[in-house]
Design a protein around this motif. Sequence first.
Motif, PDB file in Angstrom:
ATOM      1  N   LEU A 120      94.106  49.117  74.348  1.00  0.00           N
ATOM      2  CA  LEU A 120      94.194  48.591  72.993  1.00  0.00           C
ATOM      3  C   LEU A 120      92.982  49.086  72.218  1.00  0.00           C
ATOM      4  O   LEU A 120      91.837  48.787  72.571  1.00  0.00           O
ATOM      5  N   GLN A 121      93.242  49.870  71.197  1.00  0.00           N
ATOM      6  CA  GLN A 121      92.175  50.446  70.378  1.00  0.00           C
ATOM      7  C   GLN A 121      91.645  49.410  69.394  1.00  0.00           C
ATOM      8  O   GLN A 121      92.416  48.755  68.696  1.00  0.00           O
ATOM      9  N   LYS A 122      90.321  49.220  69.366  1.00  0.00           N
ATOM     10  CA  LYS A 122      89.690  48.364  68.363  1.00  0.00           C
ATOM     11  C   LYS A 122      89.461  49.203  67.114  1.00  0.00           C
ATOM     12  O   LYS A 122      89.143  50.384  67.247  1.00  0.00           O
ATOM     13  N   PRO A 123      89.526  48.655  65.958  1.00  0.00           N
ATOM     14  CA  PRO A 123      89.967  47.287  65.653  1.00  0.00           C
ATOM     15  C   PRO A 123      91.482  47.188  65.747  1.00  0.00           C
ATOM     16  O   PRO A 123      92.195  48.169  65.583  1.00  0.00           O
ATOM     17  N   PHE A 124      91.951  45.979  66.015  1.00  0.00           N
ATOM     18  CA  PHE A 124      93.384  45.723  66.089  1.00  0.00           C
ATOM     19  C   PHE A 124      93.690  44.459  65.316  1.00  0.00           C
ATOM     20  O   PHE A 124      92.800  43.642  65.058  1.00  0.00           O
ATOM     21  N   THR A 125      94.930  44.299  64.945  1.00  0.00           N
ATOM     22  CA  THR A 125      95.350  43.102  64.222  1.00  0.00           C
ATOM     23  C   THR A 125      95.703  42.002  65.227  1.00  0.00           C
ATOM     24  O   THR A 125      96.004  42.301  66.392  1.00  0.00           O
ATOM     25  N   PRO A 126      95.706  40.755  64.789  1.00  0.00           N
ATOM     26  CA  PRO A 126      96.167  39.692  65.678  1.00  0.00           C
ATOM     27  C   PRO A 126      97.582  39.947  66.190  1.00  0.00           C
ATOM     28  O   PRO A 126      97.879  39.695  67.358  1.00  0.00           O
ATOM     29  N   ALA A 127      98.450  40.475  65.324  1.00  0.00           N
ATOM     30  CA  ALA A 127      99.832  40.763  65.726  1.00  0.00           C
ATOM     31  C   ALA A 127      99.866  41.821  66.819  1.00  0.00           C
ATOM     32  O   ALA A 127     100.630  41.705  67.784  1.00  0.00           O
ATOM     33  N   ARG A 128      99.057  42.860  66.684  1.00  0.00           N
ATOM     34  CA  ARG A 128      99.047  43.926  67.691  1.00  0.00           C
ATOM     35  C   ARG A 128      98.519  43.414  69.020  1.00  0.00           C
ATOM     36  O   ARG A 128      99.046  43.746  70.087  1.00  0.00           O
ATOM     37  N   LEU A 129      97.481  42.589  68.992  1.00  0.00           N
ATOM     38  CA  LEU A 129      96.951  42.003  70.218  1.00  0.00           C
ATOM     39  C   LEU A 129      98.027  41.154  70.891  1.00  0.00           C
ATOM     40  O   LEU A 129      98.282  41.293  72.088  1.00  0.00           O
ATOM     41  N   ALA A 130      98.662  40.271  70.133  1.00  0.00           N
ATOM     42  CA  ALA A 130      99.703  39.394  70.687  1.00  0.00           C
ATOM     43  C   ALA A 130     100.837  40.213  71.284  1.00  0.00           C
ATOM     44  O   ALA A 130     101.336  39.906  72.375  1.00  0.00           O
ATOM     45  N   GLN A 131     101.245  41.264  70.587  1.00  0.00           N
ATOM     46  CA  GLN A 131     102.333  42.114  71.067  1.00  0.00           C
ATOM     47  C   GLN A 131     101.946  42.815  72.364  1.00  0.00           C
ATOM     48  O   GLN A 131     102.710  42.833  73.323  1.00  0.00           O
ATOM     49  N   ARG A 134     101.789  40.437  75.340  1.00  0.00           N
ATOM     50  CA  ARG A 134     103.131  40.066  75.788  1.00  0.00           C
ATOM     51  C   ARG A 134     103.803  41.221  76.530  1.00  0.00           C
ATOM     52  O   ARG A 134     104.446  41.014  77.557  1.00  0.00           O
ATOM     53  N   GLU A 135     103.649  42.443  76.020  1.00  0.00           N
ATOM     54  CA  GLU A 135     104.233  43.619  76.685  1.00  0.00           C
ATOM     55  C   GLU A 135     103.728  43.734  78.119  1.00  0.00           C
ATOM     56  O   GLU A 135     104.512  43.955  79.045  1.00  0.00           O
TER      57      GLU A 135
END
Length: 141
Positions: A120-131, A134-135
Amino acid sequence: MDETQPAGGTLPEAAAPPGSEIVLLVEDEDPVRKLVRTILEKRGHVVLDARNGREGLALCVAHQKSIALLVTDIIMPELGGRELAEAARALRPELKVIFMSGHTPDVVLKEGLSKRTAFLQKPFTPARLAQRVREILDSDA
């Protein structure tokens, strides 16, 4: 591209189902760690957090219940993310891992991780982190 996904390949945060799993979060930057913890807790996860790899490994050893996922920065002082993940998986073979970094993705390769490593590349959105969480939790890997 899956037609249910918006352009850019990310699902809205609401589209990522909430979770209840225990996540071990290891991040040496306090503001990032606090933000990620808040996002994951709002999604229903129980979060154990540590400021560095040594603290993270100690939590992995001491925690009595199952830990589903390790979310760790790659580059940290003392014990880096790759070394932490290897030691944690030796203790808990079922543990899934997401590496995150503000460095370019080639750092993943330089740290000895394969291209198939969850990243996961920083910075990321809350939605991207959650997705992404979950994946990985729902994957067979």
